[in-house]
Design a protein around this motif. Sequence first.
Motif, PDB file in Angstrom:
ATOM      1  N   ALA A  66      42.748  51.690  50.437  1.00  0.00           N
ATOM      2  CA  ALA A  66      43.295  50.544  50.011  1.00  0.00           C
ATOM      3  C   ALA A  66      42.345  50.156  48.775  1.00  0.00           C
ATOM      4  O   ALA A  66      41.139  50.736  48.654  1.00  0.00           O
ATOM      5  CB  ALA A  66      42.975  49.464  51.160  1.00  0.00           C
ATOM      6  N   VAL A  67      42.841  49.370  48.077  1.00  0.00           N
ATOM      7  CA  VAL A  67      42.285  48.705  46.828  1.00  0.00           C
ATOM      8  C   VAL A  67      41.945  47.014  46.992  1.00  0.00           C
ATOM      9  O   VAL A  67      42.687  46.556  47.386  1.00  0.00           O
ATOM     10  CB  VAL A  67      42.869  49.030  45.503  1.00  0.00           C
ATOM     11  N   GLY A  68      40.513  46.732  47.194  1.00  0.00           N
ATOM     12  CA  GLY A  68      40.390  45.397  47.307  1.00  0.00           C
ATOM     13  C   GLY A  68      39.700  44.722  46.097  1.00  0.00           C
ATOM     14  O   GLY A  68      39.043  45.309  45.289  1.00  0.00           O
ATOM     15  N   PHE A  69      40.088  43.395  46.014  1.00  0.00           N
ATOM     16  CA  PHE A  69      39.708  42.539  44.771  1.00  0.00           C
ATOM     17  C   PHE A  69      38.977  41.393  45.539  1.00  0.00           C
ATOM     18  O   PHE A  69      39.543  41.009  46.370  1.00  0.00           O
ATOM     19  CB  PHE A  69      41.186  41.885  44.293  1.00  0.00           C
ATOM     20  N   LYS A  70      37.940  41.087  44.786  1.00  0.00           N
ATOM     21  CA  LYS A  70      37.030  39.864  45.458  1.00  0.00           C
ATOM     22  C   LYS A  70      36.848  39.214  44.127  1.00  0.00           C
ATOM     23  O   LYS A  70      36.254  39.622  43.168  1.00  0.00           O
ATOM     24  CB  LYS A  70      35.744  40.299  46.169  1.00  0.00           C
ATOM     25  N   LEU A  71      36.906  37.900  44.061  1.00  0.00           N
ATOM     26  CA  LEU A  71      36.665  36.949  43.213  1.00  0.00           C
ATOM     27  C   LEU A  71      35.253  36.245  43.252  1.00  0.00           C
ATOM     28  O   LEU A  71      35.281  35.492  44.255  1.00  0.00           O
ATOM     29  CB  LEU A  71      37.879  36.023  42.832  1.00  0.00           C
ATOM     30  N   SER A  72      34.340  36.166  42.590  1.00  0.00           N
ATOM     31  CA  SER A  72      32.976  35.430  42.551  1.00  0.00           C
ATOM     32  C   SER A  72      33.466  33.702  42.809  1.00  0.00           C
ATOM     33  O   SER A  72      34.332  33.432  41.971  1.00  0.00           O
ATOM     34  CB  SER A  72      32.079  35.759  41.685  1.00  0.00           C
ATOM     35  N   GLU A  73      32.591  33.263  43.315  1.00  0.00           N
ATOM     36  CA  GLU A  73      32.760  31.665  43.448  1.00  0.00           C
ATOM     37  C   GLU A  73      32.617  31.246  41.779  1.00  0.00           C
ATOM     38  O   GLU A  73      31.726  31.570  41.072  1.00  0.00           O
ATOM     39  CB  GLU A  73      31.466  30.925  44.285  1.00  0.00           C
ATOM     40  N   GLY A  74      33.474  30.327  41.362  1.00  0.00           N
ATOM     41  CA  GLY A  74      33.485  29.710  40.163  1.00  0.00           C
ATOM     42  C   GLY A  74      34.266  30.426  39.143  1.00  0.00           C
ATOM     43  O   GLY A  74      34.225  30.012  37.784  1.00  0.00           O
ATOM     44  N   MET A  75      35.153  31.573  39.379  1.00  0.00           N
ATOM     45  CA  MET A  75      35.740  32.333  38.397  1.00  0.00           C
ATOM     46  C   MET A  75      37.118  31.951  38.679  1.00  0.00           C
ATOM     47  O   MET A  75      37.487  31.716  39.935  1.00  0.00           O
ATOM     48  CB  MET A  75      35.595  33.794  38.440  1.00  0.00           C
ATOM     49  N   ASP A  76      37.978  32.162  37.746  1.00  0.00           N
ATOM     50  CA  ASP A  76      39.461  31.864  37.962  1.00  0.00           C
ATOM     51  C   ASP A  76      40.055  33.336  37.876  1.00  0.00           C
ATOM     52  O   ASP A  76      39.465  34.363  37.791  1.00  0.00           O
ATOM     53  CB  ASP A  76      40.123  31.334  36.807  1.00  0.00           C
ATOM     54  N   ALA A  77      40.993  33.286  39.104  1.00  0.00           N
ATOM     55  CA  ALA A  77      41.770  34.695  38.913  1.00  0.00           C
ATOM     56  C   ALA A  77      42.274  35.160  37.590  1.00  0.00           C
ATOM     57  O   ALA A  77      42.705  34.502  36.902  1.00  0.00           O
ATOM     58  CB  ALA A  77      43.125  34.599  40.010  1.00  0.00           C
ATOM     59  N   PRO A  78      41.969  36.509  37.414  1.00  0.00           N
ATOM     60  CA  PRO A  78      42.232  36.995  36.205  1.00  0.00           C
ATOM     61  C   PRO A  78      43.865  37.193  36.056  1.00  0.00           C
ATOM     62  O   PRO A  78      44.769  37.521  36.923  1.00  0.00           O
ATOM     63  CB  PRO A  78      41.796  38.372  35.922  1.00  0.00           C
ATOM     64  N   ALA A  79      44.492  37.095  34.931  1.00  0.00           N
ATOM     65  CA  ALA A  79      45.972  37.147  34.788  1.00  0.00           C
ATOM     66  C   ALA A  79      46.584  38.530  35.214  1.00  0.00           C
ATOM     67  O   ALA A  79      47.698  38.358  35.856  1.00  0.00           O
ATOM     68  CB  ALA A  79      46.339  36.955  33.174  1.00  0.00           C
ATOM     69  N   GLU A  80      45.879  39.425  35.068  1.00  0.00           N
ATOM     70  CA  GLU A  80      46.445  40.632  35.510  1.00  0.00           C
ATOM     71  C   GLU A  80      46.668  40.816  37.260  1.00  0.00           C
ATOM     72  O   GLU A  80      47.041  41.967  37.716  1.00  0.00           O
ATOM     73  CB  GLU A  80      45.537  42.043  34.995  1.00  0.00           C
TER      74      GLU A  80
END
Length: 153
Positions: free
Chosen positions: A111-125
């Motif tokens: 699997a591929v996992g994505f994690k977004l740091s607190e304070g960032m918006d989800a990228p368009a891609e």
Amino acid sequence: MAYIVDFKTVSTQGVESSPVADALAGLRANEARYFKNKYDYVFTVEPASAAPSALDWVSRILAAERDIVIASRPLEATMFEVENLRIAYVFYESGLSINVMYSLDDTKKRAVGFKLSEGMDAPAELSAFKFARQKSKLAGTIRGSYFVIKGEY
């Protein structure tokens, strides 16, 4: 130069240019703690420019599986094997962390996992993904998502 990620004393070393550097450093430390506790593995990263094989492998999987190209600049990366898993991480300037967990002997555990740091918006891609929230003492609120890898890499 390789850098051992310390999850007891979180440092922004290597990710200072990120607008969410503290949160990204906490996210990176959270991953280091996970690998130390689960596999007794010391999580080490290096500048993205020194880890072309990790960057290429992650980018190739993203492009082939979901036609995703990450717009943000990669800051750090790592690739290693533990307990028959090939694992790669890329930490991006935007605060995004992408990991690939690829079982070498079980095609259902890839699997591929994505994690977004607190304070960032989800990228368009990554707009097609729904993100679940997770609390972390090291990283605040982490938002994460993933997809299962179908191909061979």
